[in-house]
Design a protein around this motif. Sequence first.
Motif, PDB file in Angstrom:
ATOM      1  N   MET A   1      -1.272  -0.347   1.560  1.00 52.34           N
ATOM      2  CA  MET A   1      -1.845  -1.676   1.500  1.00 52.34           C
ATOM      3  C   MET A   1      -1.718  -2.397   2.828  1.00 52.34           C
ATOM      4  O   MET A   1      -1.579  -3.597   2.876  1.00 52.34           O
ATOM      5  N   VAL A   3      -2.535  -4.323   6.047  1.00 49.76           N
ATOM      6  CA  VAL A   3      -3.613  -5.224   6.433  1.00 49.76           C
ATOM      7  C   VAL A   3      -3.796  -5.075   7.923  1.00 49.76           C
ATOM      8  O   VAL A   3      -2.872  -5.263   8.699  1.00 49.76           O
ATOM      9  N   ARG A  16      -8.030  -7.551   0.330  1.00 49.83           N
ATOM     10  CA  ARG A  16      -6.615  -7.288   0.630  1.00 49.83           C
ATOM     11  C   ARG A  16      -5.782  -8.561   0.490  1.00 49.83           C
ATOM     12  O   ARG A  16      -4.688  -8.534  -0.059  1.00 49.83           O
ATOM     13  N   ARG A  19      -5.279  -9.403  -3.115  1.00 44.67           N
ATOM     14  CA  ARG A  19      -4.341  -8.459  -3.736  1.00 44.67           C
ATOM     15  C   ARG A  19      -2.899  -8.900  -3.455  1.00 44.67           C
ATOM     16  O   ARG A  19      -2.060  -8.929  -4.353  1.00 44.67           O
TER      17      ARG A  19
END
Length: 179
Positions: A1, A3, A16, A19
């Motif tokens: 995950m 970024v 993102r 999330r």
Amino acid sequence: MEVCEMDGDPAVILRRVRRWLRFFLVCLVLSGLTAFPLETETGWLVDFASGPAVPLTDHFPAALAWFERVHTGIVETNDRFPFLAYGTDWLAFAHLVIGAAFWGPLKDPVRNIWVIRWAVLACGAVIPLALICGPLRGIPLAWRFIDMSFGVFGVIPLLIVLRALRPLERSFQQRTATH
């Protein structure tokens, strides 16, 4: 995950960001909800620490003693002065209300970036609160570090979100400056 700021696709960045915001929001709400049933939860903790976790608590007898003390304090206070539990009800309520403030950033993270920045400050404020009030209330140092970890771990997804929002925020500022 992870970024990546170099990823310029706004839709990908927003997915993102949302999330991470949902993750933070779920943790915040769960943290608040656990403030309601403290007597039950501390009872479970004592049962666990004196049952399946005995191999661990044998090495840290002060931890088991602290869990038992906290549970006894909550039980006796609830028996004699149940109105004091109203304070932790308000603590739980505050977590839920703060969580509700994140609906704005979930909908439009760039326009509501101030909420995210405010939450970063709140996470940081956890540390001096624990360091100042903990000793005043007789909270063991190890437990103060656990309390401070909520701010430390809570700030991580928020900083990831702020970093990811940088290009979108710059773009938004440029658009609003030209109008």
